[in-house]
Design a protein around this motif. Structure first.
Motif, PDB file in Angstrom:
ATOM      1  N   VAL A 221       0.889  -1.248   0.253  1.00 41.70           N
ATOM      2  CA  VAL A 221      -0.114   0.074   0.172  1.00 41.70           C
ATOM      3  C   VAL A 221       0.936   1.108   0.041  1.00 41.70           C
ATOM      4  N   ALA A 222       0.349   2.088  -0.746  1.00 40.99           N
ATOM      5  CA  ALA A 222       1.743   3.704  -0.836  1.00 40.99           C
ATOM      6  C   ALA A 222       0.935   4.354  -0.575  1.00 40.99           C
ATOM      7  N   ARG A 223      -0.259   4.448  -0.178  1.00 44.61           N
ATOM      8  CA  ARG A 223      -1.074   5.994   0.923  1.00 44.61           C
ATOM      9  C   ARG A 223      -2.351   5.821   1.273  1.00 44.61           C
ATOM     10  N   CYS A 224      -2.355   5.853   2.264  1.00 42.01           N
ATOM     11  CA  CYS A 224      -3.753   5.605   2.852  1.00 42.01           C
ATOM     12  C   CYS A 224      -4.012   6.810   3.940  1.00 42.01           C
ATOM     13  N   GLN A 225      -4.287   7.776   3.479  1.00 42.82           N
ATOM     14  CA  GLN A 225      -4.571   9.179   3.854  1.00 42.82           C
ATOM     15  C   GLN A 225      -6.214  10.125   3.529  1.00 42.82           C
ATOM     16  N   ILE A 226      -6.026  10.685   4.107  1.00 42.97           N
ATOM     17  CA  ILE A 226      -8.014  12.567   4.503  1.00 42.97           C
ATOM     18  C   ILE A 226      -7.231  12.189   3.046  1.00 42.97           C
ATOM     19  N   ASP A 227      -8.512  12.326   2.562  1.00 43.36           N
ATOM     20  CA  ASP A 227      -8.555  13.331   1.037  1.00 43.36           C
ATOM     21  C   ASP A 227      -8.448  14.847   0.961  1.00 43.36           C
ATOM     22  N   ALA A 228      -7.678  15.645   0.931  1.00 39.86           N
ATOM     23  CA  ALA A 228      -7.443  16.946   0.657  1.00 39.86           C
ATOM     24  C   ALA A 228      -8.952  17.557   0.367  1.00 39.86           C
ATOM     25  N   PRO A 229      -9.227  19.043   0.766  1.00 39.08           N
ATOM     26  CA  PRO A 229     -10.537  19.502   0.122  1.00 39.08           C
ATOM     27  C   PRO A 229      -9.956  19.579  -1.309  1.00 39.08           C
ATOM     28  N   GLY A 230     -11.253  19.653  -2.578  1.00 35.48           N
ATOM     29  CA  GLY A 230     -11.460  20.514  -3.710  1.00 35.48           C
ATOM     30  C   GLY A 230     -11.815  19.486  -4.908  1.00 35.48           C
ATOM     31  N   THR A 231     -12.170  18.912  -6.324  1.00 41.66           N
ATOM     32  CA  THR A 231     -12.311  18.572  -6.991  1.00 41.66           C
ATOM     33  C   THR A 231     -12.053  16.884  -6.614  1.00 41.66           C
ATOM     34  N   LEU A 232     -12.436  15.733  -6.566  1.00 40.01           N
ATOM     35  CA  LEU A 232     -11.659  14.379  -6.339  1.00 40.01           C
ATOM     36  C   LEU A 232     -11.406  14.392  -7.505  1.00 40.01           C
ATOM     37  N   VAL A 233      -9.490  13.523  -7.836  1.00 39.77           N
ATOM     38  CA  VAL A 233      -9.280  13.342  -8.430  1.00 39.77           C
ATOM     39  C   VAL A 233      -9.091  12.329  -8.410  1.00 39.77           C
ATOM     40  N   ILE A 234      -9.150  10.869  -9.830  1.00 41.28           N
ATOM     41  CA  ILE A 234      -8.210   9.950  -9.421  1.00 41.28           C
ATOM     42  C   ILE A 234      -7.406   9.511 -10.406  1.00 41.28           C
ATOM     43  N   SER A 235      -6.122   8.768 -10.545  1.00 40.82           N
ATOM     44  CA  SER A 235      -5.779   8.571 -11.279  1.00 40.82           C
ATOM     45  C   SER A 235      -5.752   7.565 -12.194  1.00 40.82           C
ATOM     46  N   THR A 236      -4.922   7.508 -13.251  1.00 40.24           N
ATOM     47  CA  THR A 236      -5.058   6.642 -14.625  1.00 40.24           C
ATOM     48  C   THR A 236      -4.307   6.472 -14.718  1.00 40.24           C
ATOM     49  N   PRO A 237      -4.263   4.957 -15.821  1.00 43.44           N
ATOM     50  CA  PRO A 237      -3.066   4.920 -17.219  1.00 43.44           C
ATOM     51  C   PRO A 237      -2.877   6.156 -18.013  1.00 43.44           C
ATOM     52  N   TRP A 238      -4.154   6.420 -18.450  1.00 37.38           N
ATOM     53  CA  TRP A 238      -4.906   6.687 -19.730  1.00 37.38           C
ATOM     54  C   TRP A 238      -3.794   8.363 -20.212  1.00 37.38           C
ATOM     55  N   THR A 239      -3.037   8.585 -21.049  1.00 38.82           N
ATOM     56  CA  THR A 239      -2.392  10.129 -21.120  1.00 38.82           C
ATOM     57  C   THR A 239      -3.711  10.603 -22.052  1.00 38.82           C
ATOM     58  N   THR A 240      -3.272  11.500 -22.177  1.00 38.20           N
ATOM     59  CA  THR A 240      -4.127  12.459 -23.201  1.00 38.20           C
ATOM     60  C   THR A 240      -3.972  11.192 -24.813  1.00 38.20           C
ATOM     61  N   ALA A 241      -3.193  10.840 -25.108  1.00 42.09           N
ATOM     62  CA  ALA A 241      -2.375  10.483 -26.472  1.00 42.09           C
ATOM     63  C   ALA A 241      -3.834   9.209 -27.098  1.00 42.09           C
ATOM     64  N   ASP A 242      -3.996   8.394 -25.647  1.00 43.58           N
ATOM     65  CA  ASP A 242      -4.478   7.108 -24.727  1.00 43.58           C
ATOM     66  C   ASP A 242      -6.045   7.724 -25.123  1.00 43.58           C
ATOM     67  N   LEU A 243      -6.479   8.615 -25.080  1.00 41.14           N
ATOM     68  CA  LEU A 243      -8.100   8.545 -24.480  1.00 41.14           C
ATOM     69  C   LEU A 243      -9.042   8.176 -25.208  1.00 41.14           C
ATOM     70  N   ALA A 244      -9.023   8.569 -26.809  1.00 44.31           N
ATOM     71  CA  ALA A 244      -9.544   7.413 -27.586  1.00 44.31           C
ATOM     72  C   ALA A 244     -10.042   6.155 -27.698  1.00 44.31           C
ATOM     73  N   ALA A 245      -9.033   5.594 -26.535  1.00 45.33           N
ATOM     74  CA  ALA A 245      -8.397   3.963 -26.781  1.00 45.33           C
ATOM     75  C   ALA A 245      -9.451   3.016 -26.404  1.00 45.33           C
ATOM     76  N   PRO A 246      -9.853   2.984 -25.019  1.00 44.33           N
ATOM     77  CA  PRO A 246     -10.491   2.261 -24.106  1.00 44.33           C
ATOM     78  C   PRO A 246     -12.296   1.834 -24.803  1.00 44.33           C
ATOM     79  N   ARG A 247     -12.469   0.753 -24.887  1.00 48.94           N
ATOM     80  CA  ARG A 247     -13.695   0.534 -24.320  1.00 48.94           C
ATOM     81  C   ARG A 247     -14.044   0.331 -23.629  1.00 48.94           C
ATOM     82  N   HIS A 248     -15.429   0.285 -23.536  1.00 45.48           N
ATOM     83  CA  HIS A 248     -15.868   0.168 -21.526  1.00 45.48           C
ATOM     84  C   HIS A 248     -17.724  -0.544 -22.047  1.00 45.48           C
TER      85      HIS A 248
END
Length: 890
Positions: A221-248
């Motif tokens: 486990v790399a991190r277990c913290q209380i979120d800072a205030p503001g918009t919730l942002v979750i990290s993902t593997p897809w860069t800008t160049a990859d955004l057209a790729a995922p099927r869901h």
């Protein structure tokens, strides 16, 4: 000079191409139009000014990818996951999910040290910090756990917090309670490799957090913290160049995503404000056999260790690959630190000396263990267990021969009682064989790979018999995805992988019969292989060259590994864009990117064939490729298409009613993407629109709110307001510098010839009383032009003869005539009428039904005389039918 009153009982034919305008021999041509811009055909037969677009939020995050997430119809929440460069945000009810400021903290939540945490692991298991990670190492009999008691200030009690947990290697279990070990504040959540933010609300001065694993291997486990205030942002593997790729594909609260570049992911919703993205991990396949020229040797039976190859084999890109080893002989070592507890078993078969094995009990301990035996239950698994002997002290190693020749039996140790110490047991059998599975976690060298053991090894000897999984950075990742017939299907290259039924994370090929996992080829004659999968009456795979229908051996039989018959349903070939489903039909973009086809089930056989949905309008896309598509099912089925040039098209689709009607959608801006999400009432259709220099998220207004009532949403980029006493200013900063329409409590304040300016991000109105409904947004115009008219000829066709439409009668519903203009060209438009029954029509008068005498249109003669209609927002407009008085010279 012949004259005819030509009735057009339905006006939902949609726009057709220039080449088809003279096809007056076709019945539905009289319902069609040469232009349908911002005019939506309705299945019922009418046409209406398309609904406006409501400004939801600015999403000026660079390129983005909108994901469809649908709720049950009884849930009114609107949730839109939005991907951008390595990030995901979630829009809930027109605002981004965000966290409030709290002072609650977790000591060493970044794991610089173990200070603040308590090791709550069982004997033999451990919890510590190393390399900036919390390292939880479980055993086959013991859980590894870390706990922390967290103080909550009085002002923070009752506030929603976000627990951010970043997993490097899972799974781990996380929960929070009002006492140690409890889960009454945050229910137990299973988290795997990825980034997670889970909402919880504390209501006491202290809470108890626990993170644990009960797997016999390491969790990081790399991190277990209380979120800072503001918009919730979750990290993902897809860069800008990859955004057209995922099927869901959504299944309940999980979105499964596939892209060639990365391991599959799961977006998990644990609540409207609790979201996470983790790797989609499978522990039992799918496997293919190695060539048998390399021997692999494991270093451990369980836990974390290495695999050593007899010659260079491993590469760094193989991390994540599974290795399944077939091993001769069986050794089971088990250490018990609690009771009751069961150990793993060995499998004994053969006759006489072939049934010999040895066992041993050792260590420093107090308690009792039992050696147990069970016979095969007929499925290869142990039946009921019975006692061979019980031990309260160390014994052995002792040789044991089972007396029942040719009977398959299983032996294991069981801890019966436990007082202290560690009870070490061992079972060693030189016969038989077992299978162990490990996942590669790191690259050591070409001959050594670090692994975690998923299914225990039974020997530490080298073996040439092993399999490897087909998914990794080295082997490639699936591209197509579909849930169909109770299985989760992945498409990779020429092959389709189907999970065990009702077990989306299992590809266990030890499952037999119809429930066995599927790993079969579709025979795609293209290098890219499968581009999309779609579950209709049959499973369909789209490739560059064809659309392949995968059939079972009979009509009602499910797909299985042995009942698998792929045949070409169409040879149009598919564009690299997902296909969408409309009941039994599938709609896909042809390989050119410019044409749209429907896969239609043929009566009786349910074989699929392709129907050209642009047969009457080949150039409806104007040469621009389609980049996004979505299906809206309510109130009508409309397939929305976004073009590369920023334009949009809409296809009203009900082939059973002979409605396949195209229309154009234009706005003051450029469309980028579209999604459609099920919800309460009308489907929620969202667009990413580049407007006024900024990318916005806008929602198609509900049709019921575009009928001229108190609230009337016929404007683009609009916002809604309810006035306060004396209010004069209304903030629309996203429309700064534009001219806008204002709808106030059932009436338009001004028409499009006298727009309100937006200055400093605001519109200024006269002082208003409280409680009035206001809608402010950009104006737009709907235009409709008839096809070539062929009415009223005395001798044959009226084509190529001069004619004119002298009068027009229209049946209108929920319409204000203020916005309607008519004429024979768009350059000669005028008001249809300003009177009804010789009485003036008041401004903003809403006609729920308008039926009046024929009205004059034009006196101009032309061989190509047309009827042109224009309607201007924010005035509502719906036409049910019309009658044209056509005079033909000849």
């Amino acid at each position: 000079m012949p004259r005819v009153s030509a009735p057009v009982y339905s006006v939902n034919g949609g726009e057709i191409g220039e080449e088809a305008l003279s096809r007056l021999d076709l019945e539905r041509m009289q319902f069609a139009s040469a232009l349908s811009s911002n005019i939506l055909p309705r299945v019922v037969g009418s046409m209406t000014l398309r609904p406006g677009l409501e400004h939801i939020a600015d999403i000026d995050l660079g390129d983005v990818r909108l994901l469809e997430y649908s709720f049950a119809g009884s849930n009114a929440s609107m949730l839109v996951p939005i991907l951008s460069n390595n990030e995901m945000r979630v829009l809930k009810d027109n605002a981004f999910v965000s966290r409030v400021a709290v002072s609650t903290t977790i000591t060493n939540g970044d794991f610089n040290s173990f200070t603040g945490w308590t090791n709550a692991s069982a004997v033999g298991a451990s919890a510590n910090v190393a390399g900036g990670n919390l390292v939880l190492t479980g055993t086959t009999q013991g859980r590894a756990a870390a706990r922390q008691t967290i103080s909550v200030a009085a002002g923070d009690q009752g506030k929603e917090h976000g627990l951010r947990v970043e997993i490097v290697r899972g799974p781990v279990w996380v929960h929070i309670g009002s006492s140690a070990g409890a889960s009454d504040i945050l229910p137990l959540s299973i988290l795997d490799d990825g980034d997670h933010s889970i909402a919880f609300t504390p209501n006491s001065t202290s809470i108890h957090l626990e993170i644990y694993t009960d797997k016999a291997r390491q969790a990081l486990v790399a991190r277990c913290q209380i979120d800072a205030p503001g918009t919730l942002v979750i990290s993902t593997p897809w860069t800008t160049a990859d955004l057209a790729a995922p099927r869901h594909k959504q299944n309940i609260d999980v979105l499964y995503l596939a892209s060639r570049q990365f391991q599959q992911r799961e977006i998990q919703r644990r609540g409207d404000t609790s979201w996470g993205i983790q790797r989609y991990k499978v522990d039992d396949g799918p496997f293919v056999s190695a060539d048998g020229t390399v021997a692999l040797t494991p270093s451990v039976y369980t836990g974390n260790g290495t695999l050593t190859a007899s010659r260079p084999l491993f590469e760094a890109s193989m991390v994540g690959r599974l290795f399944r080893l077939f091993q001769s002989g069986q050794t089971v070592q088990e250490s018990f630190t609690a009771a009751p507890a069961n150990g793993a078993s060995i499998r004994v078969s053969g006759v006489n000396a072939a049934r010999d094995f040895s066992f041993q009990v050792s260590g420093t301990w107090a308690g009792s263990v039992r050696l147990e035996v069970a016979t095969d239950d007929g499925s290869g698994n142990p039946g009921a267990w019975s006692t061979v002997s019980t031990y309260a002290a160390n014994t052995g190693p002792t040789n044991y021969r089972d007396p029942d020749n040719n009977v398959v039996k299983f032996f294991r140790f069981v801890a019966v009682t436990f007082t202290s110490g560690t009870i070490d047991t061992a079972l060693v059998y030189t016969g038989g064989s077992q299978v162990g599975i490990a996942r590669m976690t790191a690259y050591g060298s070409a001959t050594v790979a670090n692994v975690e053991v998923l299914s225990r090894f039974y020997s530490l000897s080298p073996t040439f018999e092993w399999d490897f999984s087909t998914w990794s950075d080295f082997d490639g990742w699936p591209w197509g995805i579909e849930a169909f017939g109770g299985r989760l299907y992945w498409g990779k290259g020429d092959f389709v992988h189907g999970s065990v039924p009702d077990a989306f994370h299992s590809f266990n090929d030890n499952v037999e019969g119809d429930s066995a996992p599927i790993y079969r080829s579709i025979g795609a004659s293209t290098d890219r292989g499968i581009l999309w999968l779609l579950g209709l009456q049959r499973l369909i795979a789209g490739t560059d060259n064809s659309e392949i229908s995968i059939k079972s051996s009979s009509f009602d039989e499910p797909l299985t590994a042995s009942s698998w018959f792929p045949v070409d349903g169409s040879t149009q070939g598919s564009y690299d864009l997902r296909a969408v489903k409309c009941d039994k039909d599938g709609i896909f973009v042809q390989s050119s990117g410019l044409r749209v086809f429907a896969l239609i089930a043929e009566q009786g056989t349910l074989d699929y064939s392709a129907m050209d949905l642009m047969a009457m309008h080949e150039e409806v896309c104007g040469g621009s490729p389609i980049v996004s598509m979505a299906v809206q099912r309510q109130p009508d089925t409309v397939v929305w298409f976004i073009l590369e040039n920023g334009e949009a098209r809409a296809l009203t689709y009900r082939p059973s009613e002979k409605v396949v009607a195209w229309s154009r959608v234009v706005t003051d801006g450029a469309f980028k993407q579209v999604i459609a999400c099920r919800g309460k009432g009308q489907d929620n259709v969202y667009f990413a629109v580049l407007r006024n220099g900024t990318q916005r998220l806008e929602r198609l207004a509900d049709l019921k709110d575009c009928r001229g009532g108190k609230v009337n949403c016929l404007a683009d980029g609009f916002r809604r307001f309810v006035t306060t006493v004396g209010q004069t200013t209304f903030a629309v900063p996203h429309l700064n510098g534009k001219g806008v329409t204002v709808w106030l409590d059932g009436a338009a304040l001004n028409d499009q010839d006298n727009l309100y300016p937006v200055a400093a991000g605001q519109v200024v109105l006269p002082p208003q009383p409280a409680g009035r409904a206001v809608v402010i947004g950009l104006p737009y115009v709907g235009r409709w032009q008839s096809t070539k008219l062929a009415y009223g000829a005395a001798n044959g066709t009226a084509l190529f003869r001069k004619k004119r439409v002298s009068q027009l009668g229209m049946y209108l519903v929920d319409t204000m005539l203020d916005g309607l203009r008519v004429g024979n060209t768009f350059d000669s438009l005028h008001r249809l009428t300003v009177t009804k029954g010789d009485k003036p029509i008041a401004a903003n008068r809403l006609f729920t039904s308008f039926d009046a005498d024929m009205m004059s249109i034009s006196s101009d003669w032309d061989t190509d005389s047309r009827l042109c209609l224009e309607h201007r927002s924010p005035y509502p407009f719906t036409a049910g039918s019309l009658v044209m008085d056509v005079k033909t010279n000849g």
